[in-house]
Design a protein around this motif. Structure first.
Motif, PDB file in Angstrom:
ATOM      1  N   MET A   1       1.136  -1.482  -0.621  1.00 50.78           N
ATOM      2  CA  MET A   1       0.382   0.122  -0.198  1.00 50.78           C
ATOM      3  C   MET A   1       1.118   1.614   0.088  1.00 50.78           C
ATOM      4  SD  MET A   1      -2.996   1.410  -0.177  1.00 50.78           S
ATOM      5  CE  MET A   1      -3.983  -0.135   0.101  1.00 50.78           C
ATOM      6  N   LEU A   2       2.021   1.131   0.954  1.00 52.63           N
ATOM      7  CA  LEU A   2       2.515   2.537   0.782  1.00 52.63           C
ATOM      8  C   LEU A   2       3.600   2.514  -0.502  1.00 52.63           C
ATOM      9  CD1 LEU A   2       4.431   2.002   4.423  1.00 52.63           C
ATOM     10  CD2 LEU A   2       2.798   3.559   3.219  1.00 52.63           C
ATOM     11  N   ILE A   3       3.815   1.560  -1.113  1.00 49.46           N
ATOM     12  CA  ILE A   3       4.605   1.495  -2.285  1.00 49.46           C
ATOM     13  C   ILE A   3       3.357   2.302  -2.964  1.00 49.46           C
ATOM     14  CG2 ILE A   3       5.664   0.474  -4.710  1.00 49.46           C
ATOM     15  CD1 ILE A   3       6.841  -1.427  -2.434  1.00 49.46           C
ATOM     16  N   LEU A   4       1.927   1.972  -3.255  1.00 46.43           N
ATOM     17  CA  LEU A   4       1.167   1.814  -4.730  1.00 46.43           C
ATOM     18  C   LEU A   4       0.977   3.596  -4.246  1.00 46.43           C
ATOM     19  CD1 LEU A   4      -0.561   0.726  -6.171  1.00 46.43           C
ATOM     20  CD2 LEU A   4      -1.839   0.672  -4.884  1.00 46.43           C
ATOM     21  N   ILE A   5       0.952   3.768  -2.495  1.00 48.04           N
ATOM     22  CA  ILE A   5       0.730   5.172  -2.598  1.00 48.04           C
ATOM     23  C   ILE A   5       1.583   5.863  -3.040  1.00 48.04           C
ATOM     24  CG2 ILE A   5       0.630   6.951  -0.957  1.00 48.04           C
ATOM     25  CD1 ILE A   5      -1.454   5.289   0.858  1.00 48.04           C
TER      26      ILE A   5
ATOM     27  N   TRP B   1       3.439   5.584  -5.304  1.00 50.21           N
ATOM     28  CA  TRP B   1       4.231   5.224  -7.048  1.00 50.21           C
ATOM     29  C   TRP B   1       3.385   6.148  -8.134  1.00 50.21           C
ATOM     30  CZ3 TRP B   1       6.620   3.629 -10.755  1.00 50.21           C
ATOM     31  CH2 TRP B   1       6.510   3.636 -12.407  1.00 50.21           C
ATOM     32  N   SER B   2       2.068   6.229  -6.727  1.00 50.09           N
ATOM     33  CA  SER B   2       0.848   7.326  -7.357  1.00 50.09           C
ATOM     34  C   SER B   2       1.227   9.009  -7.374  1.00 50.09           C
ATOM     35  CB  SER B   2      -0.405   7.209  -6.838  1.00 50.09           C
ATOM     36  OG  SER B   2      -0.870   5.791  -6.905  1.00 50.09           O
ATOM     37  N   VAL B   3       1.755   9.386  -6.117  1.00 48.99           N
ATOM     38  CA  VAL B   3       1.967  10.559  -6.219  1.00 48.99           C
ATOM     39  C   VAL B   3       3.603  10.599  -6.763  1.00 48.99           C
ATOM     40  CG1 VAL B   3       3.093  12.114  -4.202  1.00 48.99           C
ATOM     41  CG2 VAL B   3       1.119  10.735  -3.138  1.00 48.99           C
TER      42      VAL B   3
ATOM     43  N   TYR C   1      -1.112  17.325 -20.695  1.00 47.42           N
ATOM     44  CA  TYR C   1      -2.438  17.329 -21.452  1.00 47.42           C
ATOM     45  C   TYR C   1      -2.547  16.158 -21.949  1.00 47.42           C
ATOM     46  CZ  TYR C   1      -2.446  22.366 -20.647  1.00 47.42           C
ATOM     47  OH  TYR C   1      -3.627  22.998 -19.122  1.00 47.42           O
ATOM     48  N   SER C   2      -0.823  14.962 -21.287  1.00 46.70           N
ATOM     49  CA  SER C   2      -0.159  13.829 -22.083  1.00 46.70           C
ATOM     50  C   SER C   2      -0.750  12.635 -21.826  1.00 46.70           C
ATOM     51  CB  SER C   2       1.199  13.946 -22.695  1.00 46.70           C
ATOM     52  OG  SER C   2       1.579  12.844 -22.777  1.00 46.70           O
ATOM     53  N   MET C   3      -1.036  12.227 -22.064  1.00 42.55           N
ATOM     54  CA  MET C   3      -1.683  10.685 -21.581  1.00 42.55           C
ATOM     55  C   MET C   3      -0.686   9.745 -21.850  1.00 42.55           C
ATOM     56  SD  MET C   3      -5.187  11.132 -20.973  1.00 42.55           S
ATOM     57  CE  MET C   3      -5.775   9.397 -20.833  1.00 42.55           C
ATOM     58  N   GLN C   4       0.477   9.597 -21.661  1.00 39.26           N
ATOM     59  CA  GLN C   4       1.587   8.646 -21.796  1.00 39.26           C
ATOM     60  C   GLN C   4       2.138   8.303 -20.384  1.00 39.26           C
ATOM     61  OE1 GLN C   4       4.291  10.476 -24.490  1.00 39.26           O
ATOM     62  NE2 GLN C   4       6.349  10.312 -22.698  1.00 39.26           N
ATOM     63  N   TYR C   5       1.979   9.192 -19.492  1.00 37.60           N
ATOM     64  CA  TYR C   5       2.529   8.622 -18.034  1.00 37.60           C
ATOM     65  C   TYR C   5       0.534   8.406 -17.289  1.00 37.60           C
ATOM     66  CZ  TYR C   5       6.311  11.333 -19.164  1.00 37.60           C
ATOM     67  OH  TYR C   5       8.103  11.951 -19.030  1.00 37.60           O
TER      68      TYR C   5
ATOM     69  N   GLY D   1       0.659   0.799 -11.322  1.00 38.66           N
ATOM     70  CA  GLY D   1      -0.205   0.457 -10.623  1.00 38.66           C
ATOM     71  C   GLY D   1      -0.436  -1.214 -10.723  1.00 38.66           C
ATOM     72  N   LEU D   2      -0.795  -1.742 -11.799  1.00 35.40           N
ATOM     73  CA  LEU D   2      -1.258  -2.439 -11.883  1.00 35.40           C
ATOM     74  C   LEU D   2      -0.421  -4.328 -11.664  1.00 35.40           C
ATOM     75  CD1 LEU D   2      -2.994  -5.302 -13.214  1.00 35.40           C
ATOM     76  CD2 LEU D   2      -1.711  -4.615 -15.055  1.00 35.40           C
ATOM     77  N   PHE D   3       0.788  -3.661 -11.390  1.00 32.56           N
ATOM     78  CA  PHE D   3       2.260  -4.650 -11.335  1.00 32.56           C
ATOM     79  C   PHE D   3       2.532  -4.557 -10.272  1.00 32.56           C
ATOM     80  CE2 PHE D   3       6.830  -4.243  -9.718  1.00 32.56           C
ATOM     81  CZ  PHE D   3       7.271  -5.373  -9.880  1.00 32.56           C
ATOM     82  N   ILE D   4       2.041  -3.471  -9.184  1.00 39.60           N
ATOM     83  CA  ILE D   4       2.566  -3.584  -7.538  1.00 39.60           C
ATOM     84  C   ILE D   4       1.194  -4.432  -7.141  1.00 39.60           C
ATOM     85  CG2 ILE D   4       2.225  -2.317  -5.337  1.00 39.60           C
ATOM     86  CD1 ILE D   4       3.482   0.011  -7.156  1.00 39.60           C
ATOM     87  N   VAL D   5      -0.413  -3.900  -7.324  1.00 36.34           N
ATOM     88  CA  VAL D   5      -1.223  -5.038  -7.000  1.00 36.34           C
ATOM     89  C   VAL D   5      -1.171  -6.020  -7.366  1.00 36.34           C
ATOM     90  CG1 VAL D   5      -3.817  -4.944  -7.399  1.00 36.34           C
ATOM     91  CG2 VAL D   5      -2.778  -3.218  -7.205  1.00 36.34           C
TER      92      VAL D   5
END
Length: 133
Positions: free
Chosen positions: A82-86, A88-90, A102-106, A114-118
């Motif tokens: 959970m800490l890694i996911l948070i 990574w998200s930030v 305005y780009s979607m690649q990131y 996130g999929l990898f971490i979960v």
């Protein structure tokens, strides 16, 4: 710890009512109540079903010490994931806003990370097999 207390502990930790567990095992609610109050013992086939429902081995079902060690290990793995996911998200949101607002690649990279971490978390806690079964 007696088996009845153990069954009640597992049922509550999996957020199941006696009625819901009874439906999964094809027994009555009263049977579950009797097991939990040590007024009866489940037959071998029901012990096998209980181990599958609670995702523990039969040895873990009958032996509390091993269960507590593994439960605490799963909790630690869950907290770490959970800490890694948070984190990574930030990081990914900050990178997205700074580099390419305005780009979607990131966003795609964020989703894959996130999929990898979960997936890693589910694999470590031996829950990934339940997604397919």
């Amino acid at each position: 710890m007696m088996l009845g207390n153990r069954l009640k502990e597992l049922r509550i930790s999996h957020q199941l009512t006696q009625e819901e567990l009874a439906k999964q095992l094809y027994v009555t609610r009263q049977t579950i109540s009797n097991w939990e109050n040590n007024k009866g013992q489940p037959e071998l086939e029901n012990i096998i079903l209980l181990s599958e429902v609670f995702q523990v081995s039969i040895n873990e079902l009958l032996n509390q010490e091993n269960f507590q060690k593994q439960t605490s290990k799963k909790i630690e793995v869950g907290k770490r994931a959970m800490l890694i996911l948070i984190a990574w998200s930030v990081i990914m949101l900050v990178v997205q806003l700074i580099l390419h607002p305005y780009s979607m690649q990131y966003i795609l990279l964020y989703s894959l990370g996130g999929l990898f971490i979960v997936t890693d978390y589910l694999r470590r806690t031996k829950r990934i097999a339940n997604l397919y079964g």
